[in-house]
Motif scaffolding. Structure first.
Motif: not given
Length: 589
Positions: A205-218, A278-290
């Motif tokens: 929550r703190e990170l979100i409130l501190e950030s201006r350019r948030v991206v969700i990665v689903s 982005a200055d913050l990425v909220l990543a849900f359920g991804t493994r960041f493959d190549d």
């Protein structure tokens, strides 16, 4: 009551409410087939002409229904045809029970017909161990109740995945009085969904409130945890743009104003541009493959650790595997999204208009680049035209399966999912044949909906027997053959990395050097299905409408140009070869 091993298996599958067992007969699974014979009214047996197709059917069923079914294969080469499908399910968090027959235990180590293993007896479990969550081998029928119960619990819980049960012929046939372990009593269908600690939620929550350019990665974990609605509500409440991993493509509606598309090599400009800015990425359920991250090369898709990362995944092995998380959370996206929604409820956080205006400009820039080709006339067809016409014809809740090939790249970039769980692909293992069989499993899971697979001409020729299976069982699936004359995704890489004149074994050629082209529509008709050939854009839409409306299995053979390259807004590396630079929007204006 004494029951054979096969009778125990049949009874347990029925208690788990498994509606289908799919596979191919052989002497190693004779005993199982006999056990299934008396339960045909409760448990339908589907026979295929290739074991990989059986596995893909089971994989496709799970991806749509989120419930596992079972496959059966015989010993030796029969079961050796299964790992390609097992690997596809395992890498993409899909589940089924793979029951493999084996030689009788009394013949272990005597190298009987089709025994696997010269140095260790009946060792088929070693063949599949890299592709399953666990492999069991029963050497007496008394072991089966425990193994079956554990298999179903394991398949569903945590990160879903296939489980293997190897059964020698005598274990199918011999009787035991060992009681079954009730799925209801053991609650094998329960799927725990752990969440974040209060401290983790507060830090996020703190990170979100501190950030201006948030991206969700689903990612696909949002699909696995069935949290698409929670993700959509959270994103809209706080006006946070959403990119998806390629495998998570149908977790967010493409038409939503916050949708960015998929990241990575085959993704969109907006998704990659927003993620790396982005200055913050909220990543849900991804493994960041190549392929979803531009091979982890900094600045193409992401800029970690300059960008802070909240990474939520059910599997702790994925946290910190490829990128350093600011807040790593072992948890289900469904639970963590619910926790975050509650934690953010009292805040007035919403992305600023200036940021969303930038995002909208990136989306417009990309649209202006790609959209004109979606209406291109002529033949062979442009890829964008095929995808656009299919999107216009397939209902919003229709389910699309992509096989593996250059068409897969185009679908990741161009396809616009509108409802959850409507676009499926073999991503991690990239198994050709997945779409051919998977679309049959999709129909079995949701017969009230429309089901289409897009397959390459190379992939279709690998396993066309899937069409025969659909004819036998009256499955009205549609296969669109993307007919471009070869394995052109690999041909294009040959030309890119080694030179335009250094192409070998990728384009289909005859002995005289002339192009070779199979008549896929005629092949379909020879198998008992409908077959339609399309060579010009003017005929495509009506052909697709006819096929999808039909109550018959139908193959639509579409001539697609091989001379058009996919617009690249990111990259992909094959070390030590030098990675190509993106051809669009790079460097950023």
């Amino acid at each position: 009551m004494a029951r054979s091993g096969a009778e125990l298996i049949s009874e347990y599958l029925i208690q788990e409410q498994v509606p289908y067992v799919v596979g191919l007969c052989g002497h190693g699974d004779l005993g199982l087939l006999d056990g299934l014979f008396d339960r045909q009214d409760e448990l339908q047996t589907i026979s295929t002409q290739h074991e990989s197709i059986a596995g893909f059917i089971a994989d496709g069923y799970y991806r749509v229904a989120h419930q596992p079914i079972a496959t059966f294969t015989s010993c030796g080469p029969g079961s050796a045809n299964l790992p390609v499908a097992l690997g596809s399910a395992f890498m993409d968090d899909s589940a089924f029970l793979a029951i493999t027959g084996n030689v009788p235990t009394s013949q272990f180590n005597r190298t009987p017909f089709q025994e696997t293993g010269r140095y260790h007896q009946a060792d088929f479990p070693s063949v599949v161990r890299p592709y399953v969550k666990r492999s069991y081998q029963a050497t007496r029928p008394e072991q089966l109740p425990l193994m079956l119960r554990q298999s179903f619990s394991l398949m569903r819980r945590g990160r879903p995945g296939p489980v293997h049960l190897d059964v020698p012929l005598d274990v199918f046939a011999e009787k035991t009085e060992e009681p079954l372990q009730s799925p209801a009593e053991w609650n094998t269908g329960a799927v725990p969904q752990p969440g974040a600690s209060p401290e983790e939620i507060e830090r996020i929550r703190e990170l979100i409130l501190e950030s201006r350019r948030v991206v969700i990665v689903s990612g696909s974990g949002v699909e696995s945890s069935e949290s698409e609605a929670a993700l959509l509500a959270f994103a809209r409440a706080h006006r946070i743009p959403v990119a998806t991993s390629p495998l998570g493509k149908s977790t967010f509606p493409a038409e939503d104003e916050l949708a960015l598309g998929a990241t990575g090599r085959n993704g969109t400009y907006a998704a990659n541009r927003a993620a790396r800015g982005a200055d913050l990425v909220l990543a849900f359920g991804t493994r960041f493959d190549d392929r979803s991250t531009s091979s982890w090369l900094e600045g193409y898709t992401y800029r970690f650790p300059e960008t802070r990362l909240v990474h939520v995944h059910i599997d702790p092995q994925e946290l910190g595997r490829n990128f350093p998380p600011t807040v790593p959370v072992i948890g289900s996206p469904a639970t963590v999204l619910r926790q975050l929604a509650e934690a953010m409820r009292e805040t007035d956080y919403r992305s600023e208009d200036a940021y969303l205006d930038e995002v909208a400009a990136w989306k417009r820039k990309w649209f202006e680049h790609v959209a004109p080709n979606r209406g291109a006339e002529g033949g062979p067809l442009r890829p964008e035209r095929l995808v656009a016409d299919l999107r216009a014809v397939l209902p919003d809740d229709g389910i699309l399966f992509s096989d593996v090939g250059i068409h897969h790249n185009w679908l990741v970039q161009e396809w616009e999912p509108r409802e959850p769980r409507t676009f499926h692909q073999s991503w991690g293992f990239a198994s050709m044949g997945f779409g051919l069989g998977g679309v049959i499993g999709s129909y079995l899971a949701a017969p009230e909906r429309k089901h289409v697979a897009v397959v390459g001409d190379g992939g279709f020729l690998m396993l066309p027997s899937a069409v025969a299976t659909a004819v036998q069982y009256d499955v009205p699936a549609t296969w669109i053959v993307w007919n471009n004359g070869g394995f052109q995704s690999i041909r294009d890489q040959q030309r890119l990395y080694f030179g335009a004149d250094r192409e070998l074994a990728t384009t289909f050629l005859g002995a005289d050097g002339a192009p070779y082209e199979a008549d896929h529509a005629a092949l379909a008709r020879s198998l008992g299905a409908e077959g339609i050939t399309v060579t010009h854009s003017s005929d495509l839409s009506s052909a697709l409408e006819t096929a999808i409306a039909s109550e018959r299995p139908t193959v639509v053979d579409v001539s697609v140009t091989d001379a058009v390259g996919l617009p690249a807004a990111a990259t992909w590396a094959l070390p030590p070869l030098d990675h190509p630079r993106p051809g669009f929007g790079w460097p950023d204006a």
